[in-house]
Design a protein around this motif. Sequence first.
Motif, PDB file in Angstrom:
ATOM      1  N   THR A  16      -9.817   8.312   0.325  1.00  0.00           N
ATOM      2  CA  THR A  16      -9.884   7.928   1.740  1.00  0.00           C
ATOM      3  C   THR A  16      -9.389   6.497   1.888  1.00  0.00           C
ATOM      4  O   THR A  16      -9.571   5.683   0.985  1.00  0.00           O
ATOM      5  CB  THR A  16     -11.343   8.040   2.235  1.00  0.00           C
ATOM      6  OG1 THR A  16     -11.744   9.410   2.151  1.00  0.00           O
ATOM      7  CG2 THR A  16     -11.496   7.576   3.680  1.00  0.00           C
ATOM      8  N   ALA A  65      -9.364   1.441  -3.410  1.00  0.00           N
ATOM      9  CA  ALA A  65     -10.514   0.613  -3.819  1.00  0.00           C
ATOM     10  C   ALA A  65     -10.447  -0.685  -3.032  1.00  0.00           C
ATOM     11  O   ALA A  65      -9.373  -1.084  -2.553  1.00  0.00           O
ATOM     12  CB  ALA A  65     -10.486   0.330  -5.309  1.00  0.00           C
ATOM     13  N   LYS A  99       0.847  -1.205   0.000  1.00  0.00           N
ATOM     14  CA  LYS A  99       0.000   0.000   0.000  1.00  0.00           C
ATOM     15  C   LYS A  99       0.881   1.254   0.000  1.00  0.00           C
ATOM     16  O   LYS A  99       0.606   2.234  -0.700  1.00  0.00           O
ATOM     17  CB  LYS A  99      -0.902   0.010   1.241  1.00  0.00           C
ATOM     18  CG  LYS A  99      -2.038  -0.995   1.173  1.00  0.00           C
ATOM     19  CD  LYS A  99      -2.938  -0.915   2.393  1.00  0.00           C
ATOM     20  CE  LYS A  99      -4.064  -1.931   2.278  1.00  0.00           C
ATOM     21  NZ  LYS A  99      -5.203  -1.659   3.135  1.00  0.00           N
ATOM     22  N   ASP A 110      -7.563   7.679  -5.381  1.00  0.00           N
ATOM     23  CA  ASP A 110      -8.351   7.051  -4.321  1.00  0.00           C
ATOM     24  C   ASP A 110      -7.998   5.565  -4.232  1.00  0.00           C
ATOM     25  O   ASP A 110      -7.435   4.997  -5.167  1.00  0.00           O
ATOM     26  CB  ASP A 110      -9.854   7.236  -4.634  1.00  0.00           C
ATOM     27  CG  ASP A 110     -10.723   7.148  -3.384  1.00  0.00           C
ATOM     28  OD1 ASP A 110     -10.215   6.733  -2.321  1.00  0.00           O
ATOM     29  OD2 ASP A 110     -11.920   7.493  -3.475  1.00  0.00           O
ATOM     30  N   LYS A 125     -16.024   0.097  -3.722  1.00  0.00           N
ATOM     31  CA  LYS A 125     -15.383   1.009  -2.784  1.00  0.00           C
ATOM     32  C   LYS A 125     -16.310   1.227  -1.596  1.00  0.00           C
ATOM     33  O   LYS A 125     -17.469   0.856  -1.636  1.00  0.00           O
ATOM     34  CB  LYS A 125     -15.085   2.359  -3.466  1.00  0.00           C
ATOM     35  CG  LYS A 125     -13.947   2.261  -4.453  1.00  0.00           C
ATOM     36  CD  LYS A 125     -13.600   3.599  -5.100  1.00  0.00           C
ATOM     37  CE  LYS A 125     -13.492   4.755  -4.169  1.00  0.00           C
ATOM     38  NZ  LYS A 125     -12.577   4.554  -3.031  1.00  0.00           N
ATOM     39  N   GLY A 126     -15.764   1.832  -0.553  1.00  0.00           N
ATOM     40  CA  GLY A 126     -16.592   2.150   0.596  1.00  0.00           C
ATOM     41  C   GLY A 126     -16.244   1.354   1.835  1.00  0.00           C
ATOM     42  O   GLY A 126     -16.904   1.488   2.870  1.00  0.00           O
ATOM     43  N   GLY A 127     -15.186   0.539   1.732  1.00  0.00           N
ATOM     44  CA  GLY A 127     -14.731  -0.197   2.915  1.00  0.00           C
ATOM     45  C   GLY A 127     -14.418   0.755   4.060  1.00  0.00           C
ATOM     46  O   GLY A 127     -14.577   0.415   5.235  1.00  0.00           O
ATOM     47  N   GLY A 128     -13.984   1.966   3.701  1.00  0.00           N
ATOM     48  CA  GLY A 128     -13.684   2.973   4.715  1.00  0.00           C
ATOM     49  C   GLY A 128     -14.865   3.880   5.010  1.00  0.00           C
ATOM     50  O   GLY A 128     -14.748   4.838   5.783  1.00  0.00           O
ATOM     51  N   GLY A 129     -16.006   3.601   4.385  1.00  0.00           N
ATOM     52  CA  GLY A 129     -17.237   4.327   4.723  1.00  0.00           C
ATOM     53  C   GLY A 129     -17.424   5.658   4.015  1.00  0.00           C
ATOM     54  O   GLY A 129     -18.342   6.404   4.331  1.00  0.00           O
ATOM     55  N   ALA A 130     -16.568   5.956   3.023  1.00  0.00           N
ATOM     56  CA  ALA A 130     -16.626   7.296   2.406  1.00  0.00           C
ATOM     57  C   ALA A 130     -17.202   7.267   0.993  1.00  0.00           C
ATOM     58  O   ALA A 130     -17.014   8.200   0.217  1.00  0.00           O
ATOM     59  CB  ALA A 130     -15.219   7.904   2.387  1.00  0.00           C
TER      60      ALA A 130
HETATM   61  O1  5RP Z   1     -13.366   3.189  -0.505  1.00  0.00           O
HETATM   62  C1  5RP Z   1     -12.626   3.451   0.411  1.00  0.00           C
HETATM   63  C2  5RP Z   1     -13.070   4.225   1.590  1.00  0.00           C
HETATM   64  O2  5RP Z   1     -14.438   4.460   1.570  1.00  0.00           O
HETATM   65  C3  5RP Z   1     -11.219   3.025   0.389  1.00  0.00           C
HETATM   66  O3  5RP Z   1     -10.589   3.630  -0.687  1.00  0.00           O
HETATM   67  C4  5RP Z   1     -11.156   1.527   0.267  1.00  0.00           C
HETATM   68  O4  5RP Z   1     -11.863   0.972   1.347  1.00  0.00           O
HETATM   69  C5  5RP Z   1      -9.713   1.009   0.272  1.00  0.00           C
HETATM   70  O5  5RP Z   1      -9.154   1.253   1.520  1.00  0.00           O
HETATM   71  P1  5RP Z   1      -7.701   0.791   1.927  1.00  0.00           P
HETATM   72  O6  5RP Z   1      -6.748   1.559   1.095  1.00  0.00           O
HETATM   73  O7  5RP Z   1      -7.616   1.118   3.404  1.00  0.00           O
HETATM   74  O8  5RP Z   1      -7.587  -0.700   1.690  1.00  0.00           O
END
Ligand code: 5RP
Length: 227
Positions: free
Chosen positions: A28, A87, A7, A85, A98-103
Amino acid sequence: MDQNALKEQTGKESVKYIKSGMIVGLGTGSTVKYMVDELGKQVQEGKIKDIIGVTTSSRTAKQATDLGITIKDIDDVDHIDLTIDGADEISDDFQGIKGGGGALLWEKIVANASNKVMWIVDESKLVHKLGAFPLPVEVIPFGAQHVFNRLEKKGYKPTWRMDGDQKYRTDENNYIIDLHLGEIDDPKSLADELIHMVGIVETGLFLNRVNDVIVGTQNGPKVLHAR
Ligand SMILES: O=C(CO)[C@H](O)[C@H](O)COP(=O)(O)O
């Protein structure tokens, strides 16, 4: 290299695509965090000048502001040159969850206002078909239990996104329901169906929304061009 190192690799690499004077969408997540740290460093060192950041969450806004990156509200800019961003999943045909981080809601709004979108992921995010990662949908609190029940009846295996013992709240004060679908055969019809259910504000299906992907691999960053 472990997942975090990958990452970091892709996050740092993506900053090479940010040029002085650009209006940049800042995503995010943990991968984006590395990108924003590197961008902040280069802004402080004067290597990148006069950029404006448009952020996709209050978390990223705080990080960027703390690092001295100038931030503007999305409605105070008329376009965004490039959004970078993360994913959660990217399929062979460059569709994404997307959206694992809620955004997801702000992320989709910022992506839509962007001339170019780049996703930065470690190689574990590349999949043949979407759906192993739970698909987030953002729902307004009023009547949210009824939306949940409808999703359950449809067999979409919903769970509430939690924050400790409370339901998770997005930057818009909404809830997130995660759908455990296993495999999504037709992402487009699923996205159409979900977005037409009253109470659902947005889904984490990002279809035809990315131009380039930087993948962190054991052999270094790899760039994939979607369209
Ligand atoms: O969509 C997202 C937040 O809403 C993030 O971009 C997605 O969850 C990937 O996160 P990470 O880089 O922590 O694996």
